[in-house]
Design an enzyme around this catalytic site. Sequence first.
Site, PDB file in Angstrom:
ATOM      1  N   ASP A 119      18.533  33.796  -5.162  1.00 38.99           N
ATOM      2  CA  ASP A 119      18.542  32.418  -5.647  1.00 38.99           C
ATOM      3  C   ASP A 119      17.166  32.159  -6.220  1.00 38.99           C
ATOM      4  O   ASP A 119      16.190  32.037  -5.485  1.00 38.99           O
ATOM      5  CB  ASP A 119      18.841  31.461  -4.497  1.00 38.99           C
ATOM      6  N   TYR A 218      17.914  18.890 -22.789  1.00 44.10           N
ATOM      7  CA  TYR A 218      17.981  20.285 -23.240  1.00 44.10           C
ATOM      8  C   TYR A 218      16.799  20.612 -24.143  1.00 44.10           C
ATOM      9  O   TYR A 218      16.164  21.662 -24.002  1.00 44.10           O
ATOM     10  CB  TYR A 218      19.305  20.507 -23.960  1.00 44.10           C
ATOM     11  N   LYS A 222      14.050  23.508 -23.161  1.00 42.55           N
ATOM     12  CA  LYS A 222      13.897  24.713 -23.982  1.00 42.55           C
ATOM     13  C   LYS A 222      12.517  24.787 -24.617  1.00 42.55           C
ATOM     14  O   LYS A 222      11.936  25.879 -24.724  1.00 42.55           O
ATOM     15  CB  LYS A 222      15.000  24.763 -25.045  1.00 42.55           C
ATOM     16  N   THR A 253      29.538  33.734 -25.118  1.00 40.92           N
ATOM     17  CA  THR A 253      29.520  33.913 -23.672  1.00 40.92           C
ATOM     18  C   THR A 253      30.923  33.686 -23.105  1.00 40.92           C
ATOM     19  O   THR A 253      31.827  33.222 -23.808  1.00 40.92           O
ATOM     20  CB  THR A 253      28.549  32.926 -23.017  1.00 40.92           C
TER      21      THR A 253
END
Length: 328
Positions: A119, A218, A222, A253
């Site tokens: 993790d 986002y 990024k 994906t």
Amino acid sequence: MAERPGDPQPLPAGAGNDVGTSAGDSLGNDVGNSAGRPLRETIAIVTGASRGAGRGIALELGAAGATVYVTGRSTREMPAPGYERILALSGLDRVPGSIDETADDVSSLGGRGIAVRCDHCREDDVAALFERVECEAGRIDLLVNNAWGGHETFDGVFDAPFWQHPLAHWDSMFDRGVRNHLLASRFAAPIMVRREQGLIVTTTFADRGRYLKGNLFYDLAKHAMTRLAFGMAEELRPHGITSVALVPGWMRTEFVLTGHRTDEEHWRERPALATTESPRYVGRAVVALAGDRTVIGKSGQVLCVGDLAREYGFTDVDGRQVAPFVMP
């Protein structure tokens, strides 16, 4: 079955545990390397490699002969938690992929895949992972930062004003995204500094500095990753270590294919996917960088997979050189 970070398993001879190998050799120099396995002396860690870009990168490293520690939370026995919302949106009942499957495929392609459940939000897990790799292999040549928690809060809405997006995106994209990359790099750097060699690749997204319209969270996450790669490059360059940000295009994906109700064999039947690329395309970019003896000249840069394909001469799995993704 995946192993926990603290379960040491000695590497067999020839799997990259020769600590006397020169720094350049481990990143793909021609000394003793066969043409088909240019990275056979490379020790790599790929985080978040159960699926998507991480899996594609791990597979291509395996095809190049590398020993790849495949890390993430999803195992055959226990899929990673936190994906309930995107699973419901996708119509899936289980998170696709696992570190075990990826590691097996790395080995079948000619490398050595080692699945380690980790993790990447837990400092103790990450510390144990890097301690184990250094103990078994004696070094780390390549770290690929790819573990990303942004999917955990995806609600089906990407394009919306920032005040309409849930604040939970901050936790998933920063605490379980940007922080993951920084945490892994903090443990990798001292190991690399001791040998004055290494490559850290941080996967991200960017389009020539443009705002990623529709999702401020986002965009911030990024761009933080690209700045992280740059800052690490500045501090690691004097030690002979390279850090770059790597930008794939629109990848097919598992979740993208499911969202378009298709699979890798039939995606061409969906016109909307015409400009997509496979996750192995970014993997081939990583292999090219790891095999470049002058890669430190790129340190600190934001590199697009499509540009690297032209520079190094590789293609996607279907033979195309997909151009860098450009936002409309």
